[in-house]
Design a protein around this motif. Structure first.
Motif, PDB file in Angstrom:
ATOM      1  N   LEU A 102     -31.586 -35.307 -15.154  1.00 43.42           N
ATOM      2  CA  LEU A 102     -32.432 -34.515 -15.875  1.00 43.42           C
ATOM      3  C   LEU A 102     -33.345 -35.223 -16.777  1.00 43.42           C
ATOM      4  O   LEU A 102     -34.591 -34.695 -16.889  1.00 43.42           O
ATOM      5  N   LEU A 103     -32.736 -35.954 -17.451  1.00 44.56           N
ATOM      6  CA  LEU A 103     -33.607 -36.699 -18.743  1.00 44.56           C
ATOM      7  C   LEU A 103     -34.883 -37.619 -17.658  1.00 44.56           C
ATOM      8  O   LEU A 103     -35.871 -37.446 -18.228  1.00 44.56           O
ATOM      9  N   PRO A 125     -49.659 -35.929 -26.019  1.00 45.86           N
ATOM     10  CA  PRO A 125     -48.230 -36.282 -25.860  1.00 45.86           C
ATOM     11  C   PRO A 125     -47.438 -35.655 -27.111  1.00 45.86           C
ATOM     12  O   PRO A 125     -46.095 -35.749 -27.136  1.00 45.86           O
ATOM     13  N   ALA A 126     -48.274 -35.191 -28.129  1.00 49.02           N
ATOM     14  CA  ALA A 126     -47.619 -34.407 -29.418  1.00 49.02           C
ATOM     15  C   ALA A 126     -46.942 -33.330 -28.845  1.00 49.02           C
ATOM     16  O   ALA A 126     -45.681 -32.727 -29.167  1.00 49.02           O
ATOM     17  N   ARG A 127     -47.414 -32.540 -27.923  1.00 45.77           N
ATOM     18  CA  ARG A 127     -47.035 -31.182 -27.339  1.00 45.77           C
ATOM     19  C   ARG A 127     -45.764 -31.491 -26.552  1.00 45.77           C
ATOM     20  O   ARG A 127     -44.575 -30.716 -26.621  1.00 45.77           O
ATOM     21  N   LEU A 128     -45.816 -32.323 -25.730  1.00 44.49           N
ATOM     22  CA  LEU A 128     -44.571 -32.960 -24.816  1.00 44.49           C
ATOM     23  C   LEU A 128     -43.778 -33.330 -25.637  1.00 44.49           C
ATOM     24  O   LEU A 128     -42.339 -32.943 -25.285  1.00 44.49           O
ATOM     25  N   ARG A 129     -43.804 -34.174 -26.476  1.00 41.85           N
ATOM     26  CA  ARG A 129     -42.750 -34.688 -27.379  1.00 41.85           C
ATOM     27  C   ARG A 129     -42.148 -33.400 -28.181  1.00 41.85           C
ATOM     28  O   ARG A 129     -40.819 -33.406 -28.305  1.00 41.85           O
ATOM     29  N   ALA A 130     -42.936 -32.653 -28.611  1.00 43.15           N
ATOM     30  CA  ALA A 130     -42.091 -31.262 -29.317  1.00 43.15           C
ATOM     31  C   ALA A 130     -41.367 -30.567 -28.239  1.00 43.15           C
ATOM     32  O   ALA A 130     -40.327 -30.078 -28.655  1.00 43.15           O
ATOM     33  N   GLU A 131     -41.494 -30.220 -27.230  1.00 42.80           N
ATOM     34  CA  GLU A 131     -40.853 -29.607 -26.202  1.00 42.80           C
ATOM     35  C   GLU A 131     -39.577 -30.424 -25.845  1.00 42.80           C
ATOM     36  O   GLU A 131     -38.390 -29.962 -25.853  1.00 42.80           O
ATOM     37  N   LEU A 132     -39.878 -31.738 -25.756  1.00 40.43           N
ATOM     38  CA  LEU A 132     -38.643 -32.428 -25.335  1.00 40.43           C
ATOM     39  C   LEU A 132     -37.699 -32.641 -26.756  1.00 40.43           C
ATOM     40  O   LEU A 132     -36.503 -32.632 -26.332  1.00 40.43           O
ATOM     41  N   TYR A 170     -33.563 -30.889 -26.702  1.00 41.71           N
ATOM     42  CA  TYR A 170     -32.465 -31.899 -27.144  1.00 41.71           C
ATOM     43  C   TYR A 170     -32.060 -31.627 -28.483  1.00 41.71           C
ATOM     44  O   TYR A 170     -30.967 -32.407 -28.837  1.00 41.71           O
ATOM     45  N   GLY A 171     -32.673 -30.924 -29.314  1.00 42.76           N
ATOM     46  CA  GLY A 171     -32.580 -30.497 -30.692  1.00 42.76           C
ATOM     47  C   GLY A 171     -32.550 -31.807 -31.489  1.00 42.76           C
ATOM     48  O   GLY A 171     -31.580 -31.917 -32.517  1.00 42.76           O
ATOM     49  N   LEU A 172     -33.620 -32.516 -31.367  1.00 47.95           N
ATOM     50  CA  LEU A 172     -33.876 -33.679 -31.915  1.00 47.95           C
ATOM     51  C   LEU A 172     -34.780 -33.303 -33.359  1.00 47.95           C
ATOM     52  O   LEU A 172     -35.420 -32.376 -33.384  1.00 47.95           O
ATOM     53  N   ASP A 173     -34.639 -34.149 -34.333  1.00 45.91           N
ATOM     54  CA  ASP A 173     -35.323 -34.012 -35.623  1.00 45.91           C
ATOM     55  C   ASP A 173     -36.697 -34.601 -35.497  1.00 45.91           C
ATOM     56  O   ASP A 173     -36.775 -35.623 -34.840  1.00 45.91           O
ATOM     57  N   TRP A 174     -37.861 -33.789 -35.717  1.00 43.09           N
ATOM     58  CA  TRP A 174     -39.332 -34.593 -35.459  1.00 43.09           C
ATOM     59  C   TRP A 174     -39.430 -35.706 -36.371  1.00 43.09           C
ATOM     60  O   TRP A 174     -40.143 -36.494 -35.733  1.00 43.09           O
TER      61      TRP A 174
END
Length: 191
Positions: free
Chosen positions: A143-144, A164-171, A175-179
């Motif tokens: 899935l990743l 890329p920033a929008r895609l990064r935000a979605e990913l 995964y519950g990652l800190d910005w």
């Protein structure tokens, strides 16, 4: 010596396709750039498409390994996943021609090439998912991989690229990652 010859061919492929494009790069050009005999290319790879996929998988593996091991080093699975996501997005931003050609090749009839370079890339991503704390790496790794491939495709889509920033935000949200984790790609392709 055989490993070095193969690696020189892979590096020459990345360089030439990034410079000239896939169609304008010949196996002879690759052999010349690598300082190898043309027959050596055919010895290691059944064709140019397989050579390119192996070369890009090697580049992706090296980029991911570098991102995961850069200072400050960490075993924190969340930070490592953030770094992996950022490394893949950065490749799409910094190497658009190469990554677009790679993605197009995967969609061709011969599809996804399984090679030693792809296996090393898969291992590093599987390890990242395990360190992240995935309860089922066998289900979560594919899935990743699919999400990362989709993000690369979205960044590179001619005429309708996504930020890329929008895609990064979605990913990161998925995964519950800190910005603040990882190292985001620069929108203009420069770090």
């Amino acid at each position: 010596m055989r490993r070095r010859s193969r690696e020189r061919l892979l590096q020459a492929t990345v360089e030439l396709v990034a410079e000239r494009g896939y169609e304008a790069t010949t196996l002879g050009d690759i052999a010349d750039r690598a300082g190898s005999a043309r027959g050596l290319v055919s010895y290691y790879f059944p064709g140019k498409r397989q050579l390119l996929q192996s070369a890009v998988h090697r580049l992706m593996h090296m980029t991911l390994a570098s991102a995961l091991e850069r200072e400050p080093r960490t075993d924190d699975g969340r930070e490592r996943l953030a770094r992996a996501i950022d490394a893949v997005l950065t490749l799409a931003v910094e190497q658009p021609l190469l990554m677009r050609t790679h993605m197009a090749g995967i969609l061709q009839a011969e599809g996804f090439v399984r090679c030693p370079e792809q296996q090393r890339l898969a291992a590093i991503l599987r390890d990242t998912m395990a360190r992240y704390g995935s309860p089922d790496v066998d289900a979560d790794y594919p899935l990743l991989r699919a999400l990362l491939m989709g993000a690369v495709f979205a960044v590179l889509l001619p005429g309708a690229p996504m930020s890329p920033a929008r895609l990064r935000a979605e990913l990161f949200q998925r995964y519950g990652l800190d910005w603040e984790s990882g190292r985001p790609p620069a929108e203009d392709g420069r770090r």
